[in-house]
Design a protein around this motif. Structure first.
Motif, PDB file in Angstrom:
ATOM      1  N   ASN A 140       0.858  -1.183   0.000  1.00  0.00           N
ATOM      2  CA  ASN A 140       0.000   0.000   0.000  1.00  0.00           C
ATOM      3  C   ASN A 140       0.895   1.233   0.000  1.00  0.00           C
ATOM      4  N   CYS A 165       0.660   4.481   2.359  1.00  0.00           N
ATOM      5  CA  CYS A 165       1.050   4.477   3.774  1.00  0.00           C
ATOM      6  C   CYS A 165       2.409   3.812   3.968  1.00  0.00           C
ATOM      7  N   ASP A 207       2.757   0.434   3.753  1.00  0.00           N
ATOM      8  CA  ASP A 207       2.536  -0.899   4.320  1.00  0.00           C
ATOM      9  C   ASP A 207       2.958  -1.973   3.326  1.00  0.00           C
ATOM     10  N   CYS A 226       1.795   0.266   9.279  1.00  0.00           N
ATOM     11  CA  CYS A 226       1.074   0.857  10.409  1.00  0.00           C
ATOM     12  C   CYS A 226       0.322  -0.218  11.203  1.00  0.00           C
ATOM     13  N   SER A 267      -2.725  -1.897   9.329  1.00  0.00           N
ATOM     14  CA  SER A 267      -2.435  -2.909   8.303  1.00  0.00           C
ATOM     15  C   SER A 267      -1.943  -4.208   8.930  1.00  0.00           C
ATOM     16  N   ARG A 307      -7.274   5.498   5.836  1.00  0.00           N
ATOM     17  CA  ARG A 307      -6.857   4.252   6.464  1.00  0.00           C
ATOM     18  C   ARG A 307      -7.528   3.028   5.847  1.00  0.00           C
ATOM     19  N   CYS A 350      -5.202   0.638   4.274  1.00  0.00           N
ATOM     20  CA  CYS A 350      -4.409  -0.092   5.269  1.00  0.00           C
ATOM     21  C   CYS A 350      -5.189  -1.317   5.746  1.00  0.00           C
TER      22      CYS A 350
HETATM   23 ZN   LIG Z   1      -1.129   1.827   6.768  1.00  0.00          ZN
END
Ligand SMILES: [Zn+2]
Length: 143
Positions: free
Chosen positions: A35, A38, A40, A63, A66, A124, A127
């Protein structure tokens, strides 16, 4: 303690201390998810035999949303048939898209309902759905 703080604790617990963050010794398939919004990254590994997800694990970084979403997904889908897993993935993604779920659908999500509030935070959402889309791709690639 209200239901939302219980859910927050569940998300934290799975992001910090996941029982599924490990390598499988003999996975039959794996898939990478990324992702970029972010940062991830996850790698899912699974052992799928006779149409059943016998075992699944992941490693990666990113994060808390995730990482915990991946762990809770594995907890929910391990032992399920690939068909059941696909149905539950679809329900989870619908929830994050803020589609209305029936009580029957909510029941099938169990602890993954913890991410319902993430649907109010568009940044988010990716995530939360990263691992679910990654598993969906993996399952689709098996056919
Ligand atoms: Zn994330």
């Amino acid at each position: 303690m209200d239901i939302n703080s219980l859910y927050s604790e569940l998300i934290m617990e799975h992001s910090v201390n996941s029982p599924y963050k490990k390598e499988l010794s003999h996975p039959s398939c794996s898939s990478l998810g990324h992702n970029p919004n972010c940062g991830d990254e996850i790698k899912l590994e699974a052992t799928i035999e006779n149409g059943i997800i016998q075992d699944m694990a992941f490693f990666g970084h990113g994060c808390a949303i995730s990482q915990s979403s991946t762990s809770i997904m594995i907890d929910l889908l391990k032992g399920k048939t690939t068909q059941e897993a696909k149905e539950i993935i679809e329900i989870f993604i619908s929830m994050i898209k803020r589609e209305k779920l029936t009580s029957e659908q909510k029941k099938r999500l169990k602890n993954a309902l913890a991410f319902e509030n993430v649907s109010n935070m568009p940044s988010r959402a990716k995530c939360a759905t990263l691992s679910w889309h990654t598993l969906e791709n993996l399952l689709n690639s098996l056919q």
